[in-house]
Design a protein around this motif. Structure first.
Motif, short mmCIF file in Angstrom:
data_model
loop_
_atom_site.label_atom_id
_atom_site.label_comp_id
_atom_site.label_asym_id
_atom_site.label_seq_id
_atom_site.Cartn_x
_atom_site.Cartn_y
_atom_site.Cartn_z
N PHE A 172 40.77 42.72 28.46
CA PHE A 172 40.34 41.33 28.58
C PHE A 172 38.99 41.26 29.30
CE2 PHE A 172 44.96 41.28 28.41
CZ PHE A 172 45.20 40.33 27.43
N MET A 173 38.20 40.27 28.91
CA MET A 173 36.97 39.98 29.61
C MET A 173 37.10 38.58 30.21
SD MET A 173 32.97 39.88 28.38
CE MET A 173 33.15 38.46 27.30
N SER A 174 37.02 38.50 31.53
CA SER A 174 37.10 37.23 32.24
C SER A 174 35.69 36.85 32.70
CB SER A 174 38.03 37.34 33.45
OG SER A 174 39.33 37.74 33.06
N VAL A 175 35.24 35.66 32.30
CA VAL A 175 33.88 35.23 32.59
C VAL A 175 33.90 34.08 33.58
CG1 VAL A 175 31.73 34.36 31.59
CG2 VAL A 175 33.16 35.94 30.28
N TYR A 176 33.04 34.16 34.59
CA TYR A 176 32.90 33.12 35.61
C TYR A 176 31.46 32.61 35.59
CZ TYR A 176 37.23 35.18 37.46
OH TYR A 176 38.50 35.67 37.60
N PHE A 177 31.29 31.32 35.49
CA PHE A 177 29.96 30.70 35.52
C PHE A 177 29.64 30.20 36.92
CE2 PHE A 177 30.64 30.73 31.02
CZ PHE A 177 29.38 30.73 30.44
N PHE A 178 28.37 30.31 37.30
CA PHE A 178 27.90 29.69 38.53
C PHE A 178 27.26 28.35 38.15
CE2 PHE A 178 27.90 34.20 39.76
CZ PHE A 178 28.66 34.11 40.93
N ASN A 179 28.05 27.31 38.26
CA ASN A 179 27.59 25.97 37.91
C ASN A 179 26.61 25.46 38.97
OD1 ASN A 179 27.67 23.46 36.42
ND2 ASN A 179 28.92 22.63 38.09
N VAL A 180 25.40 25.11 38.54
CA VAL A 180 24.36 24.66 39.47
C VAL A 180 24.62 23.20 39.85
CG1 VAL A 180 21.89 24.30 39.80
CG2 VAL A 180 22.71 26.25 38.44
N LEU A 181 24.70 22.95 41.16
CA LEU A 181 25.04 21.61 41.64
C LEU A 181 23.81 20.75 41.95
CD1 LEU A 181 27.95 22.56 44.09
CD2 LEU A 181 28.13 21.74 41.73
N ASN A 182 22.65 21.38 42.19
CA ASN A 182 21.47 20.61 42.61
C ASN A 182 20.21 21.02 41.84
OD1 ASN A 182 21.41 23.14 43.81
ND2 ASN A 182 20.32 22.39 45.64
N PRO A 183 20.21 20.91 40.52
CA PRO A 183 19.02 21.35 39.76
C PRO A 183 17.75 20.61 40.13
CG PRO A 183 20.54 20.10 38.36
CD PRO A 183 21.26 20.39 39.63
N ALA A 184 17.84 19.31 40.39
CA ALA A 184 16.64 18.54 40.72
C ALA A 184 16.06 19.01 42.05
CB ALA A 184 16.98 17.05 40.79
N GLN A 233 31.59 28.30 41.59
CA GLN A 233 32.13 29.19 40.57
C GLN A 233 33.09 28.41 39.67
OE1 GLN A 233 33.31 33.40 41.49
NE2 GLN A 233 35.34 32.64 40.97
N ARG A 234 32.95 28.58 38.36
CA ARG A 234 33.82 27.96 37.37
C ARG A 234 34.43 29.06 36.51
NH1 ARG A 234 31.96 22.66 36.18
NH2 ARG A 234 33.57 22.57 34.56
N GLY A 235 35.73 28.96 36.28
CA GLY A 235 36.39 29.98 35.47
C GLY A 235 37.65 30.48 36.15
N PRO A 236 38.30 31.49 35.62
CA PRO A 236 37.77 32.34 34.55
C PRO A 236 37.99 31.76 33.15
CG PRO A 236 39.92 33.14 35.23
CD PRO A 236 39.59 31.98 36.14
N TYR A 237 37.10 32.14 32.25
CA TYR A 237 37.27 31.91 30.82
C TYR A 237 37.56 33.29 30.23
CZ TYR A 237 35.19 27.48 32.07
OH TYR A 237 34.94 26.26 32.68
#
Length: 496
Positions: A63-75, A87-91
């Motif tokens: 299995f491959m478990s993927v975790y995204f680093f969701n950016v909270l303050n792009p502006a 961190q979001r996931g795992p997918y």
């Protein structure tokens, strides 16, 4: 009856000696027989049904478990502030691998291509592929760094191109599109006018090259002529050394393809392997012994020097230009894109990297990679490879999309590829390599112990029987003598 007992005792003594002799011989012969069977079944040969099948088509779920680093303050990042991520996931994706185009060669090698497919597993995931996350736009921020030293006019033109195709510095898209690709007018434009600048000609995604692809043409040794070479890579895509790095040592293709290793490993052994995805050879080191389902194992982990920079670890100088320790610059094999590989959450990296990004919390248990190996056969029992993909971002004059971004190595995703032997295979493995050798080992000691006990008991019995026979013989002689004397006294004397 007394005459037969010594013979019976001698017979038992002989039998005991034979048992001790046979048990002693087993002490030397059994390990040799087991080792010979391991060698016989470790060689890559279609005649070895179990091991060849395990090598050709990995029979355990991976299995491959993927975790995204969701950016909270792009502006705020565009204003020069510190990035904040969650961190979001795992997918989770089920990985299927199959070797094809298998060709055996007269020099004791075999060539193949391994194809891989990924299938989403909703029940094992913490969300769906429709979940929306925000990450840095590699097409914009990566290309900006790549163009930093080009003429200012070209940078202005590229910035105008970004605006034309409505490409901003950050992407907010569903996980599935970020993983496997999305339609981009910019990608089509670059492929038409700047072919080769990006690695894809269709949809652009972080893993678009992985699905339904192969890892290249591997040629590995079968171990037929030398079991110490089994699974070792002879060449990859026809190359015996890589073209990416600055030194001959860094360009070496070492070890195996990362799935199996030669047998008879010790605690001093290492696990070298070549990773096409990391564009280099890597080496894991022994950490500790262990056990899984009753099967003994050695755990191997990444040393702290694996991604150290050339200043902290001189042999890694060939992988530079380097930044902080804990980062591997793979731009030389990724179309010069400013991409870095590290351990998740910058585990085992320079602590300063954690100061540049808020929301990271490294730990060995969650983010350290390891491989558990059965040392006698070189077969992995439990594998967890964890790596993180990072993008180097900075302000580039002339490209307004970069704003006032501070220089930062920005984590985008991290993934774990894991699998372990289970089910009927682990039962067969344990029976053949643990239970049977253990039974034979106990049998040899039982024979030696039983033989010694038989010799001792028989010797004691023989001695008692011999002593008893001697006493009976002496008693008979004494009685006869006494009888003779008594008879002589009873005879009448002749008168004189």
């Amino acid at each position: 009856m007394a005459i037969k007992r010594p013979k019976v005792a001698i017979g038992f003594i002989v039998a005991g000696v034979l048992m001790v002799l046979f048990g002693t011989i087993m002490c030397f012969v059994v390990p040799l027989v087991i080792d010979d069977q391991i060698v016989k079944h470790t060689v890559i040969d279609p005649k070895n049904d179990l091991t060849y099948t395990m090598w050709k088509d990995i029979p355990v779920p991976f299995f491959m478990s993927v975790y995204f680093f969701n950016v909270l303050n792009p502006a705020e990042i565009l204003k020069g502030e510190k990035p904040m991520v969650e961190q979001r996931g795992p997918y989770v994706y089920r990985k299927q691998c199959q070797k094809e185009n298998i060709t055996f060669h007269p020099n004791g090698t075999v060539s193949y291509r391994e194809y891989r497919q990924y299938h989403f597993e909703p029940s094992m995931s913490a969300g769906n592929e429709s979940d929306v996350v925000t990450i840095p736009n590699m097409l914009v921020l990566g290309a900006s760094v790549m163009m930093e030293n080009l003429p200012y006019v070209l940078r202005l033109m590229m910035s105008a191109t970004f605006k034309t195709f409505k490409e901003g510095p950050f992407l907010t898209k569903p996980v599935g599109e970020l993983m496997w690709g999305y339609d981009s007018g910019l990608v089509d434009f670059l492929n038409q006018y700047l072919p080769g600048m990006i690695p894809t000609s269709g949809k652009f995604g972080l893993f678009s090259e992985f699905n339904n692809s192969n890892t290249g043409l591997f040629t590995v040794f079968t171990g037929k002529d030398d079991i110490r070479k089994v699974h070792r890579v002879d060449s990859w895509n026809g190359l015996t050394e890589l073209p990416y790095w600055r030194t001959a040592q860094s360009n070496m293709i070492n070890g195996t393809a990362g799935q199996m290793w030669p047998p008879f490993m010790t605690k001093q052994s290492t696990l070298p392997f070549y990773s096409p995805d990391a564009c280099r050879s890597m080496e894991l080191v022994y950490q500790r012994p262990g056990e899984m389902n009753g099967i003994p194992l050695y755990r191997y982990v990444a040393p702290k020097t694996l991604f150290a920079n050339g200043t902290d670890y001189a042999p890694n100088e060939g992988f530079c230009p380097c930044r902080q320790s804990g980062l591997l610059n793979v731009s030389s094999c990724r179309h010069n894109s400013p991409v870095f590989i590290s351990h998740p959450h910058f585990f085992n990296a320079d602590p300063v990297l954690l100061d540049y990004v808020q929301g990271l919390n490294p730990s060995e248990e969650k983010h350290g990679l390891f491989i558990d190996i059965h040392p006698q056969t070189g077969v992995p029992l439990n594998v967890s490879i964890r790596l993180q993909l990072n993008l180097y971002m900075k302000k580039v004059s002339g490209i307004t999309e970069t704003g006032k971004i501070s220089d930062v190595v920005m984590p985008m995703i991290w993934f774990e590829e894991n699998g372990y032997i289970d089910g009927p295979i682990v039962n067969t493995f344990r029976t053949n390599l643990v239970v049977l050798p253990t039974v034979l080992e106990y049998l040899q000691y039982i024979l030696i112990g039983l033989g010694l006990a038989t010799i001792i008991i028989a010797a004691v019995v023989y001695r008692k029987v011999k002593r008893s026979n001697l006493n009976v013989s002496l008693s008979s002689t004494f009685i006869k003598n006494v009888g003779a004397i008594w008879s002589s006294f009873r005879q009448p004397r002749k008168s004189q």
